[in-house]
Design a protein around this motif. Sequence first.
Motif, PDB file in Angstrom:
ATOM      1  N   ARG A  47       0.819  -1.133  -0.041  1.00  0.00           N
ATOM      2  CA  ARG A  47       0.226   0.015   0.136  1.00  0.00           C
ATOM      3  C   ARG A  47       0.880   1.264  -0.078  1.00  0.00           C
ATOM      4  O   ARG A  47       1.641   1.415   0.831  1.00  0.00           O
ATOM      5  CB  ARG A  47      -0.883   0.005   1.089  1.00  0.00           C
ATOM      6  CG  ARG A  47      -1.983  -0.961   1.105  1.00  0.00           C
ATOM      7  CD  ARG A  47      -2.901  -1.078   0.252  1.00  0.00           C
ATOM      8  NE  ARG A  47      -4.078  -1.869   0.333  1.00  0.00           N
ATOM      9  CZ  ARG A  47      -5.145  -1.795  -0.564  1.00  0.00           C
ATOM     10  NH1 ARG A  47      -5.191  -0.960  -1.747  1.00  0.00           N
ATOM     11  NH2 ARG A  47      -6.186  -2.599  -0.327  1.00  0.00           N
ATOM     12  N   PHE A  48       0.585   2.066  -0.983  1.00  0.00           N
ATOM     13  CA  PHE A  48       1.456   3.509  -0.927  1.00  0.00           C
ATOM     14  C   PHE A  48       0.597   4.301  -0.282  1.00  0.00           C
ATOM     15  O   PHE A  48      -0.894   4.559  -0.295  1.00  0.00           O
ATOM     16  CB  PHE A  48       1.610   3.813  -2.287  1.00  0.00           C
ATOM     17  CG  PHE A  48       2.726   3.157  -2.996  1.00  0.00           C
ATOM     18  CD1 PHE A  48       3.944   3.103  -2.919  1.00  0.00           C
ATOM     19  CD2 PHE A  48       2.223   2.110  -4.285  1.00  0.00           C
ATOM     20  CE1 PHE A  48       5.066   2.251  -3.386  1.00  0.00           C
ATOM     21  CE2 PHE A  48       3.235   1.187  -4.838  1.00  0.00           C
ATOM     22  CZ  PHE A  48       4.483   1.343  -4.341  1.00  0.00           C
ATOM     23  N   ASN A  49       1.150   5.182   0.169  1.00  0.00           N
ATOM     24  CA  ASN A  49       0.617   6.434   0.772  1.00  0.00           C
ATOM     25  C   ASN A  49       0.602   7.571  -0.298  1.00  0.00           C
ATOM     26  O   ASN A  49       0.955   8.535  -0.418  1.00  0.00           O
ATOM     27  CB  ASN A  49       1.285   7.078   2.155  1.00  0.00           C
ATOM     28  CG  ASN A  49       0.436   8.241   2.575  1.00  0.00           C
ATOM     29  OD1 ASN A  49      -0.706   8.407   2.372  1.00  0.00           O
ATOM     30  ND2 ASN A  49       1.269   9.356   3.029  1.00  0.00           N
ATOM     31  N   LEU A  50      -0.756   7.429  -1.285  1.00  0.00           N
ATOM     32  CA  LEU A  50      -0.809   8.304  -2.334  1.00  0.00           C
ATOM     33  C   LEU A  50      -1.475   9.414  -1.738  1.00  0.00           C
ATOM     34  O   LEU A  50      -2.363   9.473  -1.135  1.00  0.00           O
ATOM     35  CB  LEU A  50      -1.240   7.537  -3.572  1.00  0.00           C
ATOM     36  CG  LEU A  50      -0.544   6.398  -3.934  1.00  0.00           C
ATOM     37  CD1 LEU A  50      -1.516   5.688  -5.203  1.00  0.00           C
ATOM     38  CD2 LEU A  50       0.770   6.743  -4.495  1.00  0.00           C
ATOM     39  N   THR A 107      -4.648  12.339  -6.583  1.00  0.00           N
ATOM     40  CA  THR A 107      -4.243  11.128  -7.204  1.00  0.00           C
ATOM     41  C   THR A 107      -5.615  10.943  -8.202  1.00  0.00           C
ATOM     42  O   THR A 107      -6.705  10.891  -7.850  1.00  0.00           O
ATOM     43  CB  THR A 107      -4.153  10.063  -6.443  1.00  0.00           C
ATOM     44  OG1 THR A 107      -2.876  10.480  -5.765  1.00  0.00           O
ATOM     45  CG2 THR A 107      -3.699   8.756  -7.122  1.00  0.00           C
ATOM     46  N   LYS A 149       9.209  10.794  -2.019  1.00  0.00           N
ATOM     47  CA  LYS A 149       8.325  11.566  -1.251  1.00  0.00           C
ATOM     48  C   LYS A 149       8.167  12.807  -1.693  1.00  0.00           C
ATOM     49  O   LYS A 149       8.862  13.476  -2.100  1.00  0.00           O
ATOM     50  CB  LYS A 149       8.915  11.558   0.134  1.00  0.00           C
ATOM     51  CG  LYS A 149       8.896  10.159   0.943  1.00  0.00           C
ATOM     52  CD  LYS A 149       7.398   9.940   1.359  1.00  0.00           C
ATOM     53  CE  LYS A 149       7.631   8.584   2.452  1.00  0.00           C
ATOM     54  NZ  LYS A 149       6.124   7.991   2.682  1.00  0.00           N
ATOM     55  N   TYR A 197       3.832  12.581   0.625  1.00  0.00           N
ATOM     56  CA  TYR A 197       3.003  11.345   0.294  1.00  0.00           C
ATOM     57  C   TYR A 197       4.269  10.643  -0.490  1.00  0.00           C
ATOM     58  O   TYR A 197       5.282  11.186  -1.012  1.00  0.00           O
ATOM     59  CB  TYR A 197       1.968  11.853  -0.888  1.00  0.00           C
ATOM     60  CG  TYR A 197       0.896  12.626  -0.138  1.00  0.00           C
ATOM     61  CD1 TYR A 197      -0.154  11.608   0.471  1.00  0.00           C
ATOM     62  CD2 TYR A 197       0.638  13.818  -0.352  1.00  0.00           C
ATOM     63  CE1 TYR A 197      -0.989  12.420   1.078  1.00  0.00           C
ATOM     64  CE2 TYR A 197      -0.290  14.671   0.374  1.00  0.00           C
ATOM     65  CZ  TYR A 197      -1.352  13.916   1.107  1.00  0.00           C
ATOM     66  OH  TYR A 197      -2.420  14.395   1.710  1.00  0.00           O
ATOM     67  N   ASP A 198       3.774   9.148  -0.953  1.00  0.00           N
ATOM     68  CA  ASP A 198       4.661   8.521  -1.876  1.00  0.00           C
ATOM     69  C   ASP A 198       4.446   8.792  -3.288  1.00  0.00           C
ATOM     70  O   ASP A 198       3.446   9.025  -3.684  1.00  0.00           O
ATOM     71  CB  ASP A 198       4.155   6.933  -1.459  1.00  0.00           C
ATOM     72  CG  ASP A 198       4.493   6.310  -0.208  1.00  0.00           C
ATOM     73  OD1 ASP A 198       5.393   7.000   0.437  1.00  0.00           O
ATOM     74  OD2 ASP A 198       3.818   5.510   0.434  1.00  0.00           O
TER      75      ASP A 198
END
Length: 502
Positions: free
Chosen positions: A29-32, A71, A382, A386-387
Motif C-alpha cells: 500500500r502506498f500513501n498516495l 491522485t 516523497k 506522500y509516496d
Amino acid sequence: MDFFYTIFILTTITFTFTIIFTLTRPTRRFNLPPGPPGWPIVGNLLQVAGSGKPFFQYVRELFPKYGPIITLKMGTRTMIIISQADMVHEALIEKGQVFATRPAENPTRAVFSCNKFTVNAALYGPVWRSLRRNMVQNALSATKLRMFSEVRATAMDKLVDRLKTEAEANGGAVWVLKTARFAVFCILLSMCFGLEMDEKTIEQIDDMMKMVLLTLDPRLDDYLPLLRPLCSKKRKRAMEVREQQIAMLVPFIERRRVAISRPGSDPRAAEFSYLDTLFDLTVDGRSDPPSYPEIVTLCSEFLNGGTDTTATAVEWAVARFIESPTIQSRVYEEIKSVVGERKIDEKDIENMPYLNAVVKELLRKHPPTYFSLTHSVREPAKLAGYDIPKGVNVEIYIPGIGEDPKLWTNPDRFDPDRFLTGGESADITGVTGLKMIPFGVGRRICPGLGMATLHVSLMIGRMVQEFEWRSWPENSKVDFSEKSEFTVVMKNTLRAMITPRV
C-alpha cells in the motif's frame, strides 16, 4: 469506435475483472495523495470520460475538495497532479534530479518519437543531455536566434500582408489564430531546414504536422492496453501517418544535405539551420549518428513545439486588446515612442517595458498549455509527505500557480501594470522564485523559452503597430471560454475587425 459501445465494453470488463482484481491485488500500500474513488481496473477513467468536460476543467474542480495534490487512477496509469507552487518547487527544484525523467510511452507515441529520441520525451540520461545540449547551443541560443532575424522580419511582413488581404476580402474581418499560426510556422520551418519554400509547400508540411498531432491524441487503449485488439484500425492509421510524415520530410532533409555539402548549389539556402546539426550529431552512448526517421522526429519536435504555443498566445493577446482598448493603446503609444515611423524590430523589444509586461501577464493568465510535459521519478520518492512510486505520471497543473491568490493580487484580473507600478514580479524561469511557470521549470524547462517570448512579443507588437483591433461583430463581447486543442485555445476561435493605422 463509437463512444457508447466503448463505455459498454469498459463496463463489462470492469465487472468481469472486479472479483479477480480483489483476490489478486498486491498487498503493498502506498500513501498516495487523495483523490476521487474509482472502480477496479478502470479507476477514474469512466468518470473523466463521462463528465463531458475537458480534462483540465475536470481536474480544476477536484482541487477545492481534495487539496493541491491529488491522485487519479486512469486505467493502468496513475496520475499525481500538483497545483501548488511550494510542492512544484520541492519536486522540480529541490528534488529535480529525481523528478527529471519521463514515464513510459504508449506504442503510438513511441513510433513517432523513435522510442523517446527527442528532447521532450527522452528519459533523463545521456541521450537527453546530448539532444538538449545540441538544440540549445546550436539552434536556440541568443547568437543562433540572431542569425534568423531577417527570416522573422520577412515573416512579419507576410503576416501583415495576409491580414490586409483577408480584411479587404471580408469587410475588415480576420481570423487571428490561423494567420498567426502560419506566420510562426514559416519562421520555424526556415530555422529548421534552412530552405526557401513556396506557400503551398509550407501549407502541406503544416497540414502534415497537424495530422501527426491529431494522431497522437490520447485514446482509451492508451489507458487500458487490453482494449488494443479493438483499436487495430487506429494503430494501422497511425503507422500510415508516420510513413507519410517520413516520406514528406526526407526529401527536404536530403536537399539540405546537398546544399551544405556543395556550397552554392542552392543559392536560396540559408547559411545555417537546425537540421545541419543533426546529420553528424554525436549522442552519448551511441556510435552512429541519427537515422533519417530520427532526424524526422527531431525536426517535427522543433516545428510542433513552437508553432501552436506561440500562435495560441497571440490569439489570447488580441482578445485582451479587444477587451481592453486602453491596454492596446498603451502598447501602440509605447511602440511609437520607441521606433517612430519605422517598423518595430526585435532589437526594440527590450526597450518596451509595457509590451514586456503585457507578454508576461499573457503567459501568467493564458499559459499555452495547462499541464507541463509529464514528469516521472527515477526512484521512489516523497512529495509533501506522500509516496511517489516509480512509473506514475507526475502532472503539473500550471494555472494553479499563476492564479493562486496567495501569490498574486487579484489573480483573475488581466493587469500588465502589476509588473510595473503594482510592484509584483515573477521570474518565468523559476530561478529566483516560483510564481508562474508557463514553460515548466527545473531541469526539463522548455528549451525554447527565449525564442517563444521573442516571437510572441514581436508578433503582437507588429500587429498592434499596423492595425487597430476591435470586436467582430461590432460591439460584441469577447468570449474567453477555453478548450484543449494541442494547446488551450479559445473555445470560439477569435475573429476580429482590423483597421490599418494611419
